[in-house]
Write a protein that holds these residues in place. Structure first.
Motif, PDB file in Angstrom:
ATOM      1  N   PHE A 137     -24.344 -14.681  -9.337  1.00  0.00           N
ATOM      2  CA  PHE A 137     -23.578 -14.747 -10.578  1.00  0.00           C
ATOM      3  C   PHE A 137     -24.445 -13.847 -11.756  1.00  0.00           C
ATOM      4  CE2 PHE A 137     -21.420 -18.055  -8.655  1.00  0.00           C
ATOM      5  CZ  PHE A 137     -20.098 -18.044  -9.299  1.00  0.00           C
ATOM      6  N   PHE A 138     -25.700 -13.448 -11.496  1.00  0.00           N
ATOM      7  CA  PHE A 138     -26.772 -13.086 -12.487  1.00  0.00           C
ATOM      8  C   PHE A 138     -26.734 -11.641 -12.032  1.00  0.00           C
ATOM      9  CE2 PHE A 138     -27.115 -17.477 -12.749  1.00  0.00           C
ATOM     10  CZ  PHE A 138     -26.979 -17.850 -14.138  1.00  0.00           C
ATOM     11  N   PRO A 139     -27.428 -10.761 -13.036  1.00  0.00           N
ATOM     12  CA  PRO A 139     -27.700  -9.397 -12.675  1.00  0.00           C
ATOM     13  C   PRO A 139     -28.494  -9.111 -11.715  1.00  0.00           C
ATOM     14  CG  PRO A 139     -27.364  -9.844 -15.064  1.00  0.00           C
ATOM     15  CD  PRO A 139     -27.395 -11.147 -14.554  1.00  0.00           C
ATOM     16  N   ARG A 140     -28.830  -8.269 -10.914  1.00  0.00           N
ATOM     17  CA  ARG A 140     -29.854  -7.982  -9.984  1.00  0.00           C
ATOM     18  C   ARG A 140     -30.639  -6.730 -10.538  1.00  0.00           C
ATOM     19  NH1 ARG A 140     -27.716  -8.435  -3.843  1.00  0.00           N
ATOM     20  NH2 ARG A 140     -26.833 -10.369  -3.935  1.00  0.00           N
ATOM     21  N   LEU A 141     -32.071  -6.859 -10.760  1.00  0.00           N
ATOM     22  CA  LEU A 141     -32.715  -5.715 -10.920  1.00  0.00           C
ATOM     23  C   LEU A 141     -33.536  -5.003  -9.891  1.00  0.00           C
ATOM     24  CD1 LEU A 141     -34.370  -3.986 -13.294  1.00  0.00           C
ATOM     25  CD2 LEU A 141     -35.849  -5.852 -13.219  1.00  0.00           C
ATOM     26  N   ALA A 142     -33.350  -3.650  -9.535  1.00  0.00           N
ATOM     27  CA  ALA A 142     -34.046  -3.142  -8.434  1.00  0.00           C
ATOM     28  C   ALA A 142     -34.801  -1.996  -8.872  1.00  0.00           C
ATOM     29  CB  ALA A 142     -32.855  -2.639  -7.705  1.00  0.00           C
ATOM     30  N   LEU A 143     -35.737  -1.863  -8.244  1.00  0.00           N
ATOM     31  CA  LEU A 143     -36.761  -0.572  -8.611  1.00  0.00           C
ATOM     32  C   LEU A 143     -37.083   0.436  -7.622  1.00  0.00           C
ATOM     33  CD1 LEU A 143     -39.782  -2.396 -10.148  1.00  0.00           C
ATOM     34  CD2 LEU A 143     -37.685  -1.392 -11.530  1.00  0.00           C
ATOM     35  N   THR A 144     -36.936   1.612  -7.967  1.00  0.00           N
ATOM     36  CA  THR A 144     -37.128   2.820  -7.029  1.00  0.00           C
ATOM     37  C   THR A 144     -38.264   3.753  -7.638  1.00  0.00           C
ATOM     38  OG1 THR A 144     -34.869   2.864  -6.215  1.00  0.00           O
ATOM     39  CG2 THR A 144     -35.998   4.794  -5.926  1.00  0.00           C
ATOM     40  N   ALA A 145     -39.308   3.867  -6.910  1.00  0.00           N
ATOM     41  CA  ALA A 145     -40.515   4.595  -7.081  1.00  0.00           C
ATOM     42  C   ALA A 145     -40.962   5.484  -6.261  1.00  0.00           C
ATOM     43  CB  ALA A 145     -41.527   3.639  -7.688  1.00  0.00           C
ATOM     44  N   SER A 146     -41.702   6.888  -6.794  1.00  0.00           N
ATOM     45  CA  SER A 146     -42.363   7.488  -5.601  1.00  0.00           C
ATOM     46  C   SER A 146     -43.652   8.065  -6.402  1.00  0.00           C
ATOM     47  CB  SER A 146     -41.403   8.723  -5.215  1.00  0.00           C
ATOM     48  OG  SER A 146     -41.230   9.600  -6.323  1.00  0.00           O
ATOM     49  N   ALA A 147     -44.617   8.623  -5.394  1.00  0.00           N
ATOM     50  CA  ALA A 147     -45.506   9.147  -5.756  1.00  0.00           C
ATOM     51  C   ALA A 147     -46.395   9.897  -4.841  1.00  0.00           C
ATOM     52  CB  ALA A 147     -46.936   7.909  -6.242  1.00  0.00           C
ATOM     53  N   GLY A 200     -35.291   0.908  -3.779  1.00  0.00           N
ATOM     54  CA  GLY A 200     -34.247  -0.136  -3.907  1.00  0.00           C
ATOM     55  C   GLY A 200     -34.990  -1.591  -3.904  1.00  0.00           C
ATOM     56  N   TRP A 201     -36.140  -1.794  -4.309  1.00  0.00           N
ATOM     57  CA  TRP A 201     -36.775  -3.021  -4.233  1.00  0.00           C
ATOM     58  C   TRP A 201     -36.255  -3.955  -5.375  1.00  0.00           C
ATOM     59  CZ3 TRP A 201     -41.865  -4.418  -6.826  1.00  0.00           C
ATOM     60  CH2 TRP A 201     -42.465  -5.691  -6.754  1.00  0.00           C
ATOM     61  N   GLU A 202     -35.707  -4.952  -4.983  1.00  0.00           N
ATOM     62  CA  GLU A 202     -35.145  -6.239  -5.689  1.00  0.00           C
ATOM     63  C   GLU A 202     -36.034  -7.038  -6.377  1.00  0.00           C
ATOM     64  OE1 GLU A 202     -31.969  -9.838  -5.757  1.00  0.00           O
ATOM     65  OE2 GLU A 202     -32.065  -8.471  -3.894  1.00  0.00           O
ATOM     66  N   ILE A 203     -36.073  -6.884  -7.666  1.00  0.00           N
ATOM     67  CA  ILE A 203     -36.989  -8.035  -8.425  1.00  0.00           C
ATOM     68  C   ILE A 203     -36.362  -9.401  -8.591  1.00  0.00           C
ATOM     69  CG2 ILE A 203     -38.343  -8.392 -10.404  1.00  0.00           C
ATOM     70  CD1 ILE A 203     -38.987  -5.892  -8.820  1.00  0.00           C
ATOM     71  N   ASP A 204     -36.930 -10.365  -7.877  1.00  0.00           N
ATOM     72  CA  ASP A 204     -36.202 -11.656  -7.592  1.00  0.00           C
ATOM     73  C   ASP A 204     -36.122 -12.414  -8.875  1.00  0.00           C
ATOM     74  OD1 ASP A 204     -34.818 -13.409  -6.195  1.00  0.00           O
ATOM     75  OD2 ASP A 204     -36.415 -14.478  -5.399  1.00  0.00           O
ATOM     76  N   LEU A 205     -35.433 -11.908 -10.020  1.00  0.00           N
ATOM     77  CA  LEU A 205     -35.522 -12.812 -11.137  1.00  0.00           C
ATOM     78  C   LEU A 205     -34.825 -14.072 -11.119  1.00  0.00           C
ATOM     79  CD1 LEU A 205     -34.115  -9.742 -13.506  1.00  0.00           C
ATOM     80  CD2 LEU A 205     -36.279 -10.367 -13.059  1.00  0.00           C
ATOM     81  N   PHE A 206     -34.147 -14.326 -10.283  1.00  0.00           N
ATOM     82  CA  PHE A 206     -33.185 -15.708 -10.230  1.00  0.00           C
ATOM     83  C   PHE A 206     -33.370 -16.546  -9.040  1.00  0.00           C
ATOM     84  CE2 PHE A 206     -30.948 -13.195 -13.620  1.00  0.00           C
ATOM     85  CZ  PHE A 206     -31.044 -13.715 -14.564  1.00  0.00           C
ATOM     86  N   GLY A 207     -34.428 -16.083  -8.257  1.00  0.00           N
ATOM     87  CA  GLY A 207     -34.680 -16.982  -7.039  1.00  0.00           C
ATOM     88  C   GLY A 207     -33.819 -16.553  -5.939  1.00  0.00           C
ATOM     89  N   ARG A 208     -33.108 -15.672  -5.879  1.00  0.00           N
ATOM     90  CA  ARG A 208     -31.883 -15.347  -4.642  1.00  0.00           C
ATOM     91  C   ARG A 208     -32.902 -15.176  -3.412  1.00  0.00           C
ATOM     92  NH1 ARG A 208     -29.093 -11.735  -1.525  1.00  0.00           N
ATOM     93  NH2 ARG A 208     -30.753  -9.934  -2.092  1.00  0.00           N
ATOM     94  N   LEU A 209     -33.788 -14.211  -3.591  1.00  0.00           N
ATOM     95  CA  LEU A 209     -34.619 -14.059  -2.056  1.00  0.00           C
ATOM     96  C   LEU A 209     -35.725 -15.369  -1.737  1.00  0.00           C
ATOM     97  CD1 LEU A 209     -35.624 -10.339  -2.621  1.00  0.00           C
ATOM     98  CD2 LEU A 209     -33.771 -11.355  -1.506  1.00  0.00           C
ATOM     99  N   ALA A 210     -36.144 -16.018  -3.182  1.00  0.00           N
ATOM    100  CA  ALA A 210     -36.996 -17.064  -2.714  1.00  0.00           C
ATOM    101  C   ALA A 210     -36.033 -18.370  -2.007  1.00  0.00           C
ATOM    102  CB  ALA A 210     -37.450 -17.371  -4.091  1.00  0.00           C
ATOM    103  N   ASN A 211     -34.855 -18.403  -2.620  1.00  0.00           N
ATOM    104  CA  ASN A 211     -34.055 -19.542  -1.853  1.00  0.00           C
ATOM    105  C   ASN A 211     -33.580 -19.022  -0.444  1.00  0.00           C
ATOM    106  OD1 ASN A 211     -33.911 -21.342  -4.021  1.00  0.00           O
ATOM    107  ND2 ASN A 211     -32.281 -20.025  -5.060  1.00  0.00           N
ATOM    108  N   LEU A 212     -33.396 -17.710  -0.176  1.00  0.00           N
ATOM    109  CA  LEU A 212     -33.265 -17.546   1.325  1.00  0.00           C
ATOM    110  C   LEU A 212     -34.205 -17.648   2.092  1.00  0.00           C
ATOM    111  CD1 LEU A 212     -31.236 -13.930   0.636  1.00  0.00           C
ATOM    112  CD2 LEU A 212     -30.352 -16.075   1.735  1.00  0.00           C
ATOM    113  N   GLY A 213     -35.532 -17.467   1.554  1.00  0.00           N
ATOM    114  CA  GLY A 213     -36.602 -17.803   2.192  1.00  0.00           C
ATOM    115  C   GLY A 213     -36.864 -19.349   2.359  1.00  0.00           C
ATOM    116  N   GLU A 214     -36.576 -19.915   1.529  1.00  0.00           N
ATOM    117  CA  GLU A 214     -36.490 -21.462   1.750  1.00  0.00           C
ATOM    118  C   GLU A 214     -35.741 -21.857   2.748  1.00  0.00           C
ATOM    119  OE1 GLU A 214     -36.002 -25.604  -0.975  1.00  0.00           O
ATOM    120  OE2 GLU A 214     -36.106 -23.566  -1.831  1.00  0.00           O
TER     121      GLU A 214
END
Length: 472
Positions: free
Chosen positions: A320-330, A144-158
């Protein structure tokens, strides 16, 4: 770059490298957009220049250098007490802990922008052809790693970074207030110690006068009125001494609280400390420009709160915008536990999920409206902080000349009353003045001496306040 380009990027790569390429592409996508409004410092709602007294306005520079507290406080015992207070004061300790808590929260926020990688060993079982099919996997997993397409996490960091800066400014503000508080309490204790010492000497003098009046009354050389007048003055002096003793004890209690513990006796002021204003405090340099107020810790704290509020608007807009999340294993995969770590069992998986809100009953809209209102509140708080800083500075500047003039006038008045007492004593010794006249002159002298101590203390406290309001 768009999300549709990711499959094309990995289609010609080996399967393991394809997974790494996808992660790199996701990192490139993350944080490319910010929906937060750009921070602009509001215009200061105060005059461009400080209201300096006429005696300073002509020669004052545009901006004066700040004065560190070791240079401002010239008394060695006071400097040592301030150092001790900075180490032990609980309010300052809380301010430091608030900074550390904000820094920890910033670390959490920054960690949310990167994938969390875990290691695990899993077993699964499912019905298959009348039997049970089992599978085993061991390796690394990203869930469930969120790709910060619209800066949500970046703004939380700011916002978290702004909170760190605000808490650090709050710590500096607490330190500034502590230094000023210790200095003010120490000077007040010095003045009350001086007053108590002079009142104690007065009590001793009036006790002697009372004995003399009683002796003269017993010999028939003084009237009952003179005896009662001497007794009245003695009891007035005793009452004043008791009041000053209580006031000095309370001053010491206040200083002990600021110092975070008992104050060593060698660091306490003596009865003559209050008379050494020029040796205790340095002059405070003052400039013309009111821009110096923007460097005060409390104003910086208010501005950083405004930065955080602006960043939270970007967080609310990103919802208001979609969230992109990745799940991976190796790792290794096998249908048999004994073959799990054999050669040729490597496997990897990757999936992505794009989620958009369809209906939330107006939640996102209300959150955005609340974030905008919070920013408006932060703007008003910042402007109020600047206005309060200007008013405090104006009050302290107004006292620069007036306190000095009042101190000079009070000293002249005291010198005149001392001369009056000397002449009254001469007249009394020659029989030209009564005992009541002599006692009244002494009473005026005590009042003038106490008034001089109070005015001198007021001038010193105003100087401390000016140093504080200019940010140290």
């Amino acid at each position: 770059m768009t999300v549709d380009m990711i499959p094309h990027m990995i289609s010609t790569k080996p399967r393991f490298l394809s997974m790494g390429s996808t992660l790199v592409a996701a990192l490139v996508l993350a944080g490319c957009t910010s929906l937060a409004p750009r921070h602009e410092r509001p215009a200061a709602p105060v005059p461009a220049e400080l209201p300096l007294p006429a005696s300073l306005a002509a020669s004052a520079p545009a901006a004066a250098a700040s004065t560190a507290w070791p240079d401002f406080l010239r008394s060695a015992p006071l400097q040592q007490l301030v150092k001790l207070s900075l180490e032990r004061n609980r309010d300052l300790r809380l301010a430091v802990l608030n900074v550390q808590r904000a820094q920890a929260q910033l670390g959490v926020t920054r960690a949310d922008r990167l994938p969390t990688v875990g290691a695990g060993l899993t077993q699964s079982a499912a019905p298959s052809g009348g039997g049970t099919a089992r599978s085993y996997t061991a390796g690394l997993q990203v869930s469930g790693w969120e790709i910060d397409l619209f800066g949500r996490l970046a703004n939380l960091g700011e916002a978290a970074q702004a909170q760190v800066l605000a808490s650090e400014a709050g710590r500096r503000s607490a330190e500034l207030a502590l230094v000023a508080g210790v200095a003010s309490s120490w000077l007040t204790l010095a003045a009350d110690t001086d007053l108590l010492a002079s009142t104690s000497r007065l009590v001793e003098s009036r006790e002697a006068s009372m004995k003399l009046a009683q002796l003269r009354f017993d010999k028939g050389a003084a009237s009952s009125l003179e005896l009662q007048s001497a007794r009245l003055l003695l009891e007035q002096a005793r009452a004043a001494r008791a009041q000053l003793q209580r006031q000095r004890d309370q001053d010491l209690n206040a200083l002990t609280l600021l110092a975070g513990g008992p104050v060593p006796a060698e660091l306490l002021p003596t009865a003559s400390t209050s008379a050494m204003a020029g040796e205790t405090l340095a002059a405070v340099p003052v400039g013309l420009s009111s821009q110096v107020l923007l460097q005060r810790p409390d104003v910086i704290e208010a501005e950083q709160q405004l930065v955080a509020a602006s960043a939270n608007i970007g967080v609310a807009r990103a919802a208001f915008f979609p969230r992109l999340a990745l799940t991976a294993s190796a790792g290794q995969a096998s249908t048999s536990l004994s073959d799990l770590f054999s050669a040729g069992q490597f496997a990897w998986t990757m999936s992505s999920q794009l989620l958009a809100t369809v209906f939330d009953a107006g939640r996102n809209k209300a959150n955005l409206e609340g974030a905008k209102i919070a920013r408006d509140i932060a703007v008003a708080q910042y402007e109020k902080a600047v206005q309060s800083a200007f008013r405090d500075t104006a009050d302290a500047l107004a006292g620069l000349d007036t306190w000095r003039d009042q101190l000079a006038a009070q000293q002249t008045q005291l010198d005149a009353i001392r001369e009056t007492v000397r002449l009254t004593d001469l007249r009394y010794q020659n029989g030209a003045a009564s005992e009541l006249e002599r006692l009244d002159a002494q009473r005026s002298l005590l009042s003038a001496e106490q008034a001089l101590v109070q005015v001198r203390l007021g001038e010193q406290l105003n100087r401390v306040a000016l140093w504080k309001v200019l940010g140290g």
